[in-house]
Design a protein around this motif. Structure first.
Motif, short mmCIF file in Angstrom:
data_model
loop_
_atom_site.label_atom_id
_atom_site.label_comp_id
_atom_site.label_asym_id
_atom_site.label_seq_id
_atom_site.Cartn_x
_atom_site.Cartn_y
_atom_site.Cartn_z
N SER A 1 0.86 -1.18 0.00
CA SER A 1 0.00 0.00 0.00
C SER A 1 0.89 1.23 0.00
O SER A 1 1.90 1.29 0.70
CB SER A 1 -0.96 0.01 1.20
N ILE A 2 0.51 2.19 -0.80
CA ILE A 2 1.27 3.43 -0.95
C ILE A 2 0.36 4.59 -0.56
O ILE A 2 -0.77 4.67 -1.03
CB ILE A 2 1.69 3.66 -2.42
N LYS A 3 0.86 5.47 0.28
CA LYS A 3 0.15 6.69 0.63
C LYS A 3 0.98 7.86 0.13
O LYS A 3 2.16 7.98 0.49
CB LYS A 3 -0.06 6.79 2.14
N ASP A 4 0.37 8.69 -0.71
CA ASP A 4 1.10 9.84 -1.23
C ASP A 4 0.09 10.91 -1.64
O ASP A 4 -1.09 10.63 -1.82
CB ASP A 4 1.95 9.42 -2.44
N GLU A 5 0.58 12.12 -1.81
CA GLU A 5 -0.27 13.21 -2.26
C GLU A 5 -0.37 13.19 -3.77
O GLU A 5 0.62 12.92 -4.46
CB GLU A 5 0.31 14.55 -1.80
N GLY A 6 -1.56 13.44 -4.29
CA GLY A 6 -1.77 13.50 -5.73
C GLY A 6 -2.84 12.53 -6.18
O GLY A 6 -3.65 12.06 -5.39
N SER A 7 -2.82 12.22 -7.46
CA SER A 7 -3.80 11.31 -8.07
C SER A 7 -3.23 9.90 -8.14
O SER A 7 -2.01 9.71 -8.24
CB SER A 7 -4.16 11.79 -9.47
N THR A 8 -4.12 8.93 -8.15
CA THR A 8 -3.72 7.53 -8.13
C THR A 8 -2.81 7.15 -9.29
O THR A 8 -1.78 6.50 -9.08
CB THR A 8 -4.97 6.63 -8.13
N GLY A 9 -3.15 7.55 -10.51
CA GLY A 9 -2.34 7.18 -11.68
C GLY A 9 -0.89 7.62 -11.57
O GLY A 9 0.03 6.81 -11.67
N PRO A 10 -0.64 8.92 -11.36
CA PRO A 10 0.74 9.37 -11.24
C PRO A 10 1.48 8.74 -10.05
O PRO A 10 2.67 8.43 -10.15
CB PRO A 10 0.61 10.89 -11.06
N ILE A 11 0.78 8.54 -8.93
CA ILE A 11 1.43 7.90 -7.78
C ILE A 11 1.89 6.50 -8.15
O ILE A 11 3.01 6.09 -7.86
CB ILE A 11 0.48 7.87 -6.56
N MET A 12 1.02 5.78 -8.83
CA MET A 12 1.34 4.40 -9.22
C MET A 12 2.48 4.36 -10.23
O MET A 12 3.41 3.56 -10.09
CB MET A 12 0.09 3.74 -9.79
N VAL A 13 2.45 5.22 -11.23
CA VAL A 13 3.51 5.27 -12.24
C VAL A 13 4.85 5.59 -11.58
O VAL A 13 5.86 4.95 -11.86
CB VAL A 13 3.17 6.28 -13.35
N ASP A 14 4.87 6.58 -10.69
CA ASP A 14 6.11 6.95 -10.01
C ASP A 14 6.64 5.80 -9.16
O ASP A 14 7.84 5.51 -9.16
CB ASP A 14 5.91 8.19 -9.12
N PHE A 15 5.74 5.13 -8.43
CA PHE A 15 6.18 4.01 -7.59
C PHE A 15 6.78 2.89 -8.43
O PHE A 15 7.84 2.35 -8.10
CB PHE A 15 5.01 3.48 -6.75
N ILE A 16 6.12 2.53 -9.50
CA ILE A 16 6.62 1.46 -10.36
C ILE A 16 7.96 1.86 -10.96
O ILE A 16 8.91 1.07 -10.98
CB ILE A 16 5.60 1.10 -11.45
N ALA A 17 8.06 3.09 -11.45
CA ALA A 17 9.31 3.56 -12.06
C ALA A 17 10.47 3.55 -11.05
O ALA A 17 11.58 3.16 -11.39
CB ALA A 17 9.13 4.96 -12.63
N GLU A 18 10.21 3.96 -9.83
CA GLU A 18 11.26 4.06 -8.82
C GLU A 18 11.61 2.74 -8.16
O GLU A 18 12.74 2.54 -7.72
CB GLU A 18 10.86 5.07 -7.75
N ASN A 19 10.65 1.80 -8.09
CA ASN A 19 10.87 0.60 -7.29
C ASN A 19 10.78 -0.72 -8.05
O ASN A 19 11.35 -1.71 -7.59
CB ASN A 19 9.85 0.56 -6.14
#
Length: 171
Positions: free
Chosen positions: A101-119
């Motif tokens: 589970s990821i908690k972050d500020e912003g919209s779900t799509g960008p949060i998910m893309v950033d998480f996948i790209a970084e991790n």
């Protein structure tokens, strides 16, 4: 149709699924679980739950309101995750999966893309996401997470509608 060899003999075929308690989110999770059951290779299934919080501003009066809204979002997310895990309990003896589970500020799509790209970027073979059959107003005002992932991920994305067929042609 299903992978018969992994990309690398030491690396499992990795599937990431955006899951939430919506019918589409649960359909995507169920589809991915069923798909992994059919794989003839070692797999890694990652169920990704995103908690999208409101961004803080420079104004303290607005930030107090934002903090209260975010507290409500966190509480709702905890309840939603429990429901998702209850739904997925039917697969517990059949498959293994990781829950992130990821908690972050912003919209779900960008949060998910950033998480996948970084991790996960180097290890993900497929991303699975749900989508409503009848998009209605959502398409006009904010778009769908599935559209965002298709446009912004440099990975294969499978979009699962609420109604799907996971049968394979092999028998």
């Amino acid at each position: 149709m299903f992978p018969s060899i992994a990309t690398s003999p030491t690396r499992p075929y990795t599937v990431v699924v955006h899951v939430d308690e919506s019918p589409e989110g649960l359909a995507a999770a169920e589809y991915a679980c069923t798909l992994c059951l059919k794989f003839k290779v070692k797999y890694r299934l990652i169920l990704l739950y995103v908690v999208a919080l409101y961004r803080k501003t420079g104004l303290s009066i607005i930030n107090r309101q934002t903090e209260q809204l975010n507290a409500d979002i966190r509480e709702d997310a905890e309840n939603s995750m429990v429901k998702c895990k209850q739904f997925l309990s039917r697969f517990e003896s059949l498959i293994t999966y990781e829950w992130i589970s990821i908690k972050d500020e912003g919209s779900t799509g960008p949060i998910m893309v950033d998480f996948i790209a970084e991790n996960l970027q180097a290890t993900v073979d497929l991303v699975v996401v749900g989508k409503k059959v009848n998009p209605g107003i959502k398409k006009i005002v904010g778009g769908h997470i599935s559209d965002y992932l298709l446009d912004n991920l440099m990975l294969p994305v499978m979009v699962v509608k609420n109604q799907y067929d996971v049968s394979d042609d092999e028998g």
